[in-house]
Design an enzyme around this catalytic site. Structure first.
Site, PDB file in Angstrom:
ATOM      1  N   THR A 167      15.057 -20.430  13.524  1.00  0.00           N
ATOM      2  CA  THR A 167      14.312 -20.682  11.989  1.00  0.00           C
ATOM      3  C   THR A 167      15.136 -21.677  11.047  1.00  0.00           C
ATOM      4  O   THR A 167      14.831 -22.312  10.382  1.00  0.00           O
ATOM      5  CB  THR A 167      14.582 -19.037  11.350  1.00  0.00           C
ATOM      6  N   TRP A 192      14.888 -25.006  12.238  1.00  0.00           N
ATOM      7  CA  TRP A 192      13.301 -25.496  12.073  1.00  0.00           C
ATOM      8  C   TRP A 192      13.372 -26.210  10.684  1.00  0.00           C
ATOM      9  O   TRP A 192      12.640 -27.288  10.381  1.00  0.00           O
ATOM     10  CB  TRP A 192      12.199 -24.241  12.067  1.00  0.00           C
ATOM     11  N   HIS A 193      14.096 -25.633   9.791  1.00  0.00           N
ATOM     12  CA  HIS A 193      14.243 -26.076   8.210  1.00  0.00           C
ATOM     13  C   HIS A 193      14.534 -27.571   8.034  1.00  0.00           C
ATOM     14  O   HIS A 193      14.354 -28.211   7.243  1.00  0.00           O
ATOM     15  CB  HIS A 193      14.747 -25.423   7.408  1.00  0.00           C
ATOM     16  N   GLY A 194      15.492 -28.153   9.040  1.00  0.00           N
ATOM     17  CA  GLY A 194      15.870 -29.438   9.066  1.00  0.00           C
ATOM     18  C   GLY A 194      16.855 -29.580  10.203  1.00  0.00           C
ATOM     19  O   GLY A 194      17.671 -28.772  10.544  1.00  0.00           O
TER      20      GLY A 194
END
Lengths: 464, 374
Positions: free
Chosen positions: A317, A320-322
């Site tokens: 998670t 995934w955001h960066g």
């Protein structure tokens, strides 16, 4: 193109809607596909190729999975191939430079960085197309034999670049057959306007406040008060930005005849970190639950396995955001709190008053935003150190900032609650009929004024 | 929601979007915005190359925003809304009672120190005395009028740094301007100093050059009557979007008689005047002084003495008429447009002194001062 731009609002949107509704029903997916590709190509003309490739590969893999359904190993192999392809696509464009930079830190290793711009929305559409082949394999969704219908699903412009992540099974039926009543259109338009106002009026204002606090830090003048103001400002910015964008997507979906799942449910009212994640970016949380956490065994295979699964999911998670360490740290930070809540605090939390639990959740979440917002871990560490007493309490600029943003902060705080929705329900039907167009006009006009002046209108999702 | 009501709401939404689109299409494109004082983006020319590198679509977005119908009204509406929300700062401009004050941001990349260094090195190589006059902007002089706690970079401290510069004589603008802070020395809607402010500047400059006793008293000047010199809405009016303040008026003190003005706008001198009054009929009224920005301007007065080179920004435009009264030649050189060695220029033209006269906000952001050391 982003929704909160003049070109989209007063160029692309009216023209696309006109074309869409003038087209007979059975041709509408084609219009949608063409319009979405145009939308996508607007910002990244070259990457339309990536889009075609993605559509083509997942389309054929869906067919292959269906074709070899009787031979389970082969079908699984094709599902795997599609997942690997999507992850490679995402990995190459989003994570290559990060991996290269970190591998090059090892002695004797040198991997070149490519510096490619990230194809817009790649994190969203690769996740969507993965869900398709998996859903087909699991018989959760029928295979799509029409490449135009499938292409329209993958490229659907309302959710293409900032979500929500629409699972194929959610829209499978509407993709083939959908109707738009005037009520759908009107409610969609209201929802879109609300989202636009959230983004343009509230999120951007919060963003300017956050920048002002960052400027204080850069000047070495951050105080405890300024630090917390900044964390809250950023937390509000990302919430109103992201949920505003989701509102716009849901609204546009309604206008076009789709019903997307909700993506946010007043997350800042949560009473635990776990609950926060069930109310924040729900489409991502549920994606990971359904396609990663459960397949790993979820929480049914003993404590140790559960722990491992939670850590894997929260690592992913975050990542995934960066493609940066702070996002990984941010994900694991939440993983840690969720593990603690699950295995340590459970009894304690059940005996705690609701307001204490809310304060606890907000503190955890907003400190988390600090980790999220500052990519440079050194900067982040110093910032958070000031927040927790490593600096003066207060300075004159804090007073100016708070006075200037007091009303906006109040609006942001109230806007995070269900107050507006509750009040709306209390207004008698007759009043609502008068108020709705007034509010819509106000939202559109004032948002337009802010966009025309547009000195500050960041797009936060360029890295997703 | 009844069907009829839904249709009404939907139509309303569509009409707003499509209506503005239609208006945009019908509205003829403008070359430039007089309110914002800049040229506006035009529809970009299409080519596969510009499409591929993204500059075409970016160009369309710029075009769309710049040519948007009622642009000025929208920006005004935004400023009003911000004011309602309790903001005192509008696109980097503070609203202080009835006047606008531009916020000065801290300089980037140590540019302020670099620029001081260039002035110092100019003094080292020029054969004539070099003076440095840093003009504080309204944000410094009217610091007490800024909203409580509002930040603006400390210009006084920087001016003090400039005064210590080795080999360079300081011109002290800060003291007289601060002493007269209660008078209208800055425009309310523009970042420049008024003619009164420029007058104090002129007196300070004469003082620094050792010719203080020559400077004329305020009472010797008559305010000239010039049509269209009122209703001046300056740069801060445009930048902030605050359109509801009463406009400024521009004063002219020095009669334009007996001077020979040459304006170098395109490599050759053109006869000009102290004032270009036609500019008063445009938005950019401050350009009436010397006709606005130009690479080089030379003012000759046969009755004056001494030849002065002023390396300057636009603040000097309104100060130049006063200087013209005393100097045989005043050469005004703007390094943003004039790309030639200042030291050589002074030598070739037989000038006796060089004065670098800059407002602090321009001095700390100007990237052309490196030309001073050529």
């Amino acid at each position: 193109m982003v929704f909160s731009s003049l070109t989209f609002l007063f160029g692309y949107l009216p023209l696309t809607l006109a074309l869409y509704f003038l087209t007979p029903l059975r041709r509408r997916n084609f219009v949608l596909l063409a319009a979405s590709l145009f939308f996508y190509g607007w910002g990244e003309p070259v990457y339309v190729g990536v889009m075609f490739l993605s559509v083509f590969i997942d389309y054929t893999h869906g067919l292959l999975v269906e074709r070899f359904r009787q031979r389970d190993r082969l079908a699984r192999w094709f599902v795997g191939q599609s997942v690997v392809f999507n992850l490679l696509l995402l990995g190459f464009f989003k994570y290559w430079d990060f991996l290269a930079a970190n591998l090059s830190l090892l002695p004797g290793v040198s991997v070149p960085q490519l510096g490619l711009p990230l194809p817009l929305g790649i994190s969203f559409f690769t996740f969507q197309t993965m869900s398709y082949t998996i859903d087909v394999y699991r018989r959760d969704a029928p295979v799509q034999r029409n490449v135009i219908d499938f292409g329209a699903y993958v490229t659907l412009f309302p959710q293409l670049i900032a979500g929500p992540i629409v699972k194929y099974k959610t829209v499978a039926a509407e993709l083939v057959h959908r109707t738009v009543t005037s009520r759908d259109f009107a409610e969609g338009a209201c929802r879109f306007t609300a989202g636009l106002a959230k983004k343009v009026l509230l999120a951007n204002a919060a963003g300017a406040l956050w920048e002002s606090c960052q400027a204080s830090q850069n000047a070495g003048a951050l105080t405890v008060a300024g630090g917390w103001t900044g964390l809250f400002a950023f937390g509000f910015q990302i919430y109103f930005d992201f949920s505003g964008y989701s509102d716009m997507a849901v609204g546009l979906g309604r206008i076009l005849g789709f019903r997307f799942d909700e993506n946010f449910d007043h997350p800042y009212l949560s009473t635990s970190v776990g609950e926060f994640w069930r109310r924040w970016h729900m489409s991502l949380t549920s994606w990971f639950r359904e396609y990663l956490y459960f397949p790993l065994g979820g929480s049914r295979a003993g404590r140790a396995r559960t722990l491992r699964n939670l850590l894997v999911v929260w690592f992913c998670t975050g990542f995934w955001h960066g493609a940066s360490w702070n996002f990984i740290l941010w994900g694991l930070y939440f993983g840690l709190w969720i593990i603690l809540e699950r295995f340590v605090f459970q009894g304690l939390l059940s005996r705690t008053p609701v307001w204490v639990k809310r304060v606890y959740t907000l503190l955890v979440v907003f400190v988390g935003w600090g980790i999220f917002a500052m990519e440079d871990l050194g900067v982040c560490g110093r910032y958070l150190a000031v927040c927790f007493g490593g600096g003066p309490l207060w300075s004159a600029p804090d007073g100016y900032r708070l006075r200037s943003w007091a009303l906006i902060l109040l609006l942001l705080a109230l806007g995070s609650t269900t107050l507006a929705a509750d009040l709306w329900k209390k207004v008698p039907e007759q009043g609502r009929r008068v108020l709705a167009p007034v509010l819509m006009a106000l939202g559109l006009i004032v948002s337009t004024a802010y966009l025309v002046d547009g000195s500050y209108n960041p797009f936060l999702y360029f890295r997703f | 929601m009844t069907t009829r009501y839904s249709r009404f709401l939907s139509a309303f939404f569509c009409l707003f979007l499509a209506g503005l689109l239609a208006w945009h299409v019908v509205l003829p494109d403008r070359e430039r915005s007089s309110v914002e004082n800049r040229t506006l983006a035009q529809f970009p020319e299409f080519s596969w190359k510009t499409l591929k590198d993204g500059s075409f679509t970016r160009g369309v977005e710029d075009y769309f925003a710049d040519q948007f119908p009622l642009r000025d009204q929208w920006t005004g509406l935004k400023a009003r809304t911000e004011q309602l929300l309790g903001k005192r700062e509008f696109n980097g401009v503070y609203l202080c009672g009835h006047s606008l004050v531009s916020k000065v941001a801290p300089p980037q990349d140590g540019l302020e120190e670099k620029n001081l260094g260039y002035v110092s090195r100019l003094a080292g190589k020029a054969g004539v005395p070099v003076y440095l006059g840093l003009i504080p902007s309204a944000a410094e002089i009217h610091r007490d009028r800024l909203p409580k706690g509002a930040e603006s970079w400390d210009q006084a401290a920087f001016i003090a740094r400039g005064a210590e510069l080795e080999g360079v004589e300081p011109i002290d603008f800060l003291t007289p301007l601060a002493a007269h802070a209660g008078e209208d020395i800055f425009y309310r809607t523009d970042h420049h100093w008024t003619t009164l402010g420029a007058y104090y500047g002129y007196a300070a400059l004469m003082e620094a050059l050792g010719r203080g006793e020559e400077a004329l008293g305020q009472e010797t000047f008559e305010r000239l009557t010039v049509p269209h010199s009122d209703a001046f809405q300056g740069t801060l009016y445009s930048q902030s979007g605050i359109h509801w303040l009463p406009p400024d008026s521009i004063e002219f003190w020095v009669p334009d008689e007996g001077f020979e003005v040459a304006s170098w706008r395109d490599g050759s001198p053109k006869k000009a005047a102290l004032y270009d009054l036609a500019k008063l009929q445009t938005k950019d009224k401050y350009s009436a002084f010397l006709g606005g920005n130009q690479p080089l301007c030379v003012i000759k007065n046969p009755e004056g003495t001494g030849k002065l080179l002023v390396i300057r920004d636009s603040y000097a435009d309104s100060m130049a008429p006063f200087l013209a009264l005393h100097f045989k030649e005043v050469h005004l050189l703007d390094p943003r447009y004039y790309r030639y060695s200042a030291a050589k220029y002074a030598e070739e033209n037989g000038l006796d002194a060089i004065a670098v006269v800059y407002s602090v906000p321009n001095f700390i952001t100007d990237r052309n001062l490196v030309l001073l050391i050529q």
